[in-house]
Scaffold this motif. Structure first.
Motif, PDB file in Angstrom:
ATOM      1  N   LYS A 137       0.987  -1.204   0.093  1.00 47.40           N
ATOM      2  CA  LYS A 137       0.096   0.142  -0.054  1.00 47.40           C
ATOM      3  C   LYS A 137       0.889   1.359   0.029  1.00 47.40           C
ATOM      4  O   LYS A 137       2.056   1.180   0.621  1.00 47.40           O
ATOM      5  CB  LYS A 137      -0.884   0.097   1.173  1.00 47.40           C
ATOM      6  CG  LYS A 137      -2.036   1.065   1.264  1.00 47.40           C
ATOM      7  CD  LYS A 137      -2.977   1.037   2.541  1.00 47.40           C
ATOM      8  CE  LYS A 137      -4.033   2.243   2.280  1.00 47.40           C
ATOM      9  NZ  LYS A 137      -4.990   1.930   3.481  1.00 47.40           N
ATOM     10  N   SER A 138       0.459   2.406  -0.819  1.00 42.38           N
ATOM     11  CA  SER A 138       1.128   3.400  -0.735  1.00 42.38           C
ATOM     12  C   SER A 138       0.468   4.645  -1.360  1.00 42.38           C
ATOM     13  O   SER A 138      -0.905   4.417  -1.323  1.00 42.38           O
ATOM     14  CB  SER A 138       2.511   3.296  -1.656  1.00 42.38           C
ATOM     15  OG  SER A 138       3.161   4.532  -1.790  1.00 42.38           O
ATOM     16  N   GLU A 139       1.041   5.825  -1.330  1.00 42.61           N
ATOM     17  CA  GLU A 139       0.176   7.050  -1.857  1.00 42.61           C
ATOM     18  C   GLU A 139      -0.125   6.874  -3.340  1.00 42.61           C
ATOM     19  O   GLU A 139      -1.277   7.181  -3.699  1.00 42.61           O
ATOM     20  CB  GLU A 139       0.767   8.407  -1.599  1.00 42.61           C
ATOM     21  CG  GLU A 139       0.116   9.645  -1.677  1.00 42.61           C
ATOM     22  CD  GLU A 139       0.913  10.725  -1.371  1.00 42.61           C
ATOM     23  OE1 GLU A 139       0.647  11.822  -2.116  1.00 42.61           O
ATOM     24  OE2 GLU A 139       1.386  10.852  -0.514  1.00 42.61           O
ATOM     25  N   LYS A 169      -6.104   0.879  -1.572  1.00 42.83           N
ATOM     26  CA  LYS A 169      -4.865   0.921  -1.496  1.00 42.83           C
ATOM     27  C   LYS A 169      -4.010   2.224  -1.671  1.00 42.83           C
ATOM     28  O   LYS A 169      -2.923   2.401  -1.489  1.00 42.83           O
ATOM     29  CB  LYS A 169      -4.344  -0.343  -2.330  1.00 42.83           C
ATOM     30  CG  LYS A 169      -4.536  -1.836  -1.592  1.00 42.83           C
ATOM     31  CD  LYS A 169      -3.889  -2.923  -2.085  1.00 42.83           C
ATOM     32  CE  LYS A 169      -2.568  -2.874  -1.616  1.00 42.83           C
ATOM     33  NZ  LYS A 169      -1.767  -4.039  -2.092  1.00 42.83           N
ATOM     34  N   PHE A 170      -4.536   2.962  -2.680  1.00 44.54           N
ATOM     35  CA  PHE A 170      -3.751   4.068  -3.338  1.00 44.54           C
ATOM     36  C   PHE A 170      -4.795   5.440  -3.471  1.00 44.54           C
ATOM     37  O   PHE A 170      -6.022   5.015  -3.858  1.00 44.54           O
ATOM     38  CB  PHE A 170      -3.017   3.798  -4.889  1.00 44.54           C
ATOM     39  CG  PHE A 170      -2.365   2.654  -4.618  1.00 44.54           C
ATOM     40  CD1 PHE A 170      -1.153   2.461  -4.481  1.00 44.54           C
ATOM     41  CD2 PHE A 170      -2.855   1.348  -5.094  1.00 44.54           C
ATOM     42  CE1 PHE A 170      -0.258   1.392  -4.486  1.00 44.54           C
ATOM     43  CE2 PHE A 170      -2.191   0.041  -4.934  1.00 44.54           C
ATOM     44  CZ  PHE A 170      -0.862   0.320  -4.644  1.00 44.54           C
ATOM     45  N   ASN A 171      -3.878   6.518  -3.179  1.00 38.28           N
ATOM     46  CA  ASN A 171      -4.938   7.790  -3.143  1.00 38.28           C
ATOM     47  C   ASN A 171      -4.771   8.223  -4.733  1.00 38.28           C
ATOM     48  O   ASN A 171      -5.948   8.608  -5.272  1.00 38.28           O
ATOM     49  CB  ASN A 171      -4.266   8.951  -2.328  1.00 38.28           C
ATOM     50  CG  ASN A 171      -4.327   8.442  -0.855  1.00 38.28           C
ATOM     51  OD1 ASN A 171      -5.335   7.834  -0.572  1.00 38.28           O
ATOM     52  ND2 ASN A 171      -3.412   8.771  -0.090  1.00 38.28           N
ATOM     53  N   ILE A 223       6.675   7.260  -1.572  1.00 43.13           N
ATOM     54  CA  ILE A 223       5.211   7.612  -1.615  1.00 43.13           C
ATOM     55  C   ILE A 223       4.651   6.839  -3.141  1.00 43.13           C
ATOM     56  O   ILE A 223       3.618   6.564  -3.214  1.00 43.13           O
ATOM     57  CB  ILE A 223       4.768   9.046  -1.987  1.00 43.13           C
ATOM     58  CG1 ILE A 223       5.228   9.655  -3.125  1.00 43.13           C
ATOM     59  CG2 ILE A 223       4.987   9.785  -0.632  1.00 43.13           C
ATOM     60  CD1 ILE A 223       5.065  10.993  -3.052  1.00 43.13           C
ATOM     61  N   SER A 224       5.507   5.916  -3.698  1.00 45.56           N
ATOM     62  CA  SER A 224       5.143   5.609  -4.917  1.00 45.56           C
ATOM     63  C   SER A 224       5.526   4.018  -4.999  1.00 45.56           C
ATOM     64  O   SER A 224       6.355   3.390  -4.608  1.00 45.56           O
ATOM     65  CB  SER A 224       5.934   6.163  -6.085  1.00 45.56           C
ATOM     66  OG  SER A 224       6.084   7.587  -6.006  1.00 45.56           O
ATOM     67  N   GLN A 225       4.534   3.569  -5.707  1.00 45.76           N
ATOM     68  CA  GLN A 225       4.617   2.004  -6.372  1.00 45.76           C
ATOM     69  C   GLN A 225       4.540   1.905  -7.791  1.00 45.76           C
ATOM     70  O   GLN A 225       3.834   3.029  -8.175  1.00 45.76           O
ATOM     71  CB  GLN A 225       3.448   1.054  -5.724  1.00 45.76           C
ATOM     72  CG  GLN A 225       4.018   0.874  -4.238  1.00 45.76           C
ATOM     73  CD  GLN A 225       4.989  -0.202  -3.927  1.00 45.76           C
ATOM     74  OE1 GLN A 225       5.058  -1.044  -4.663  1.00 45.76           O
ATOM     75  NE2 GLN A 225       5.809  -0.060  -2.965  1.00 45.76           N
ATOM     76  N   VAL A 226       5.382   1.227  -8.318  1.00 43.10           N
ATOM     77  CA  VAL A 226       5.443   1.032  -9.883  1.00 43.10           C
ATOM     78  C   VAL A 226       5.080  -0.250 -10.366  1.00 43.10           C
ATOM     79  O   VAL A 226       5.723  -1.345  -9.980  1.00 43.10           O
ATOM     80  CB  VAL A 226       6.278   1.781 -10.514  1.00 43.10           C
ATOM     81  CG1 VAL A 226       6.702   1.722 -11.856  1.00 43.10           C
ATOM     82  CG2 VAL A 226       7.016   3.295  -9.989  1.00 43.10           C
ATOM     83  N   MET A 227       3.985  -0.474 -11.269  1.00 47.24           N
ATOM     84  CA  MET A 227       4.105  -1.615 -11.865  1.00 47.24           C
ATOM     85  C   MET A 227       4.258  -1.582 -13.337  1.00 47.24           C
ATOM     86  O   MET A 227       3.772  -0.472 -13.869  1.00 47.24           O
ATOM     87  CB  MET A 227       2.438  -2.272 -11.716  1.00 47.24           C
ATOM     88  CG  MET A 227       1.716  -2.559 -10.480  1.00 47.24           C
ATOM     89  SD  MET A 227       0.343  -3.090 -10.156  1.00 47.24           S
ATOM     90  CE  MET A 227       0.454  -4.775 -10.542  1.00 47.24           C
ATOM     91  N   ILE A 228       5.100  -2.489 -13.696  1.00 47.15           N
ATOM     92  CA  ILE A 228       5.531  -2.160 -15.006  1.00 47.15           C
ATOM     93  C   ILE A 228       4.951  -3.566 -16.053  1.00 47.15           C
ATOM     94  O   ILE A 228       5.242  -4.753 -15.514  1.00 47.15           O
ATOM     95  CB  ILE A 228       6.989  -2.126 -15.315  1.00 47.15           C
ATOM     96  CG1 ILE A 228       7.405  -1.047 -14.313  1.00 47.15           C
ATOM     97  CG2 ILE A 228       7.593  -1.783 -16.709  1.00 47.15           C
ATOM     98  CD1 ILE A 228       8.985  -1.067 -14.328  1.00 47.15           C
TER      99      ILE A 228
END
Length: 246
Positions: free
Chosen positions: A105-107, A133-135, A205-210
Motif C-alpha cells: 500500500k502506498s500513496e 490501497k492508493f490515493n 510515496i510511490s509504487q510502480v507496476m510495469i
C-alpha cells in the motif's frame, strides 16, 4: 499442465487492422485482477496455446482478452478469424503474480504499459481494491500510433468516477494528439511524466507496476533503480512489480 475447458466466443471487437479483443464465455476457476490464462485453438490437428491476461475484472460475466495479430504467429492469425459463436479452448486455471496482492500500500500507483500490455491494468482498475490501497493511480500507455490508443471509452468511464486517476497516453512514432510524444523510458528519465501528471515519483510515496516487452521492462526498471526504487520481493518489499508481455 493446462485444464482445458471449451468456451464460446460472445463478441469480437476490432480496434485497428491488427489490434482486436475477444470476449469468451467459459467456466474457469476464480481469478485475481492482473492474472492470465491460456487460450488455444486446434490448428492443423495440433492444439496451439498461448498465455493472455484478462482485461475484464473478476466479477464480470465474460472473459475478455486483448490481442495483436502477428503475421507469422502460430495462434494470433487463427484467433483473428474467430466469429461470435465459435469454440475456443480456455485453461480453467488462471495464474500469475502481477496482482495487487504483491504490491504494498502506498500513496501513488504508477502503471506503465506498452501495446496490449495495458490489458491487465484495465482489469486491476476495475477492481475496487486498487482505490482502497492508493490515493492516486496513473495509467501510462505507450503505443506507436495514435490509432493504437484503444479502450478510450472504458478509460473515460474510470476518469469520470475516480478523481485520483490519471491517464497518460504516449505515442512514439508520430505526434500525440491527446498526450505525450516519445518513449516511456525517455519521458520518465527527463521528468516529463511527472510534469504531465503533477505528481512526483519517489520511493517514499510511490509504487510502480510495469508491463510490456522485456527490453522496456528492463530499461524502465533500471531507470527507477537509479532513483532509489527497488523490485518488490515477498521477503523484502520494495517499489517495483513487473511482468514481461509479448
Amino acid at each position: 499442465m493446462a485444464n482445458w475447458e471449451k468456451g464460446k466466443v460472445v463478441d469480437v471487437v476490432w480496434w485497428t487492422d491488427k489490434l482486436f479483443s475477444i470476449k469468451v464465455d467459459a467456466k474457469i476457476q476464480p481469478f485475481t485482477a492482473g492474472q492470465f490464462t491460456k487460450l488455444a485453438l486446434e490448428v492443423d490437428g495440433k492444439r496451439i496455446a498461448r498465455a493472455y491476461s484478462f482485461v475484464n475484472p473478476p466479477h464480470a460475466a465474460y472473459h475478455e482478452f486483448y490481442l495483436i495479430e502477428v503475421e507469422d504467429g502460430e495462434l494470433t492469425p487463427p484467433l483473428a478469424t474467430l466469429k461470435v459463436g465459435d469454440d475456443i479452448w480456455v485453461d480453467s486455471q488462471p495464474s500469475g503474480y502481477f496482482t495487487l496482492d504483491e504490491v504494498p500500500k502506498s500513496e501513488q500507483l504508477w502503471m506503465l504499459s506498452t501495446g496490449t500490455a495495458i490489458g491487465p491494468f484495465l482489469s486491476i482498475l476495475a477492481d475496487e481494491r486498487v482505490w482502497d490501497k492508493f490515493n492516486y493511480v496513473v495509467l501510462v500507455h505507450g503505443v506507436r500510433h495514435n490509432i493504437d490508443l484503444t479502450y478510450q471509452s472504458l478509460i473515460a468511464d474510470i476518469k469520470a468516477v475516480q478523481t485520483g486517476f490519471q491517464y497518460v497516453p504516449v505515442v512514439s512514432r508520430e505526434n500525440s494528439t491527446i498526450g505525450l510524444s516519445g518513449r516511456i523510458t525517455k519521458l520518465l528519465d527527463e521528468g516529463e511524466l511527472e510534469s504531465f501528471t503533477g505528481l512526483a515519483l519517489n520511493p517514499s510515496i510511490s509504487q510502480v507496476m510495469i508491463c510490456g516487452n522485456p527490453q522496456m521492462v528492463k530499461d524502465t526498471t533500471a531507470l527507477l533503480n537509479s532513483r532509489g526504487l527497488q523490485r518488490n520481493r515477498r521477503a523484502s518489499p520494495g517499489h517495483i512489480t513487473v511482468e514481461q508481455y509479448w
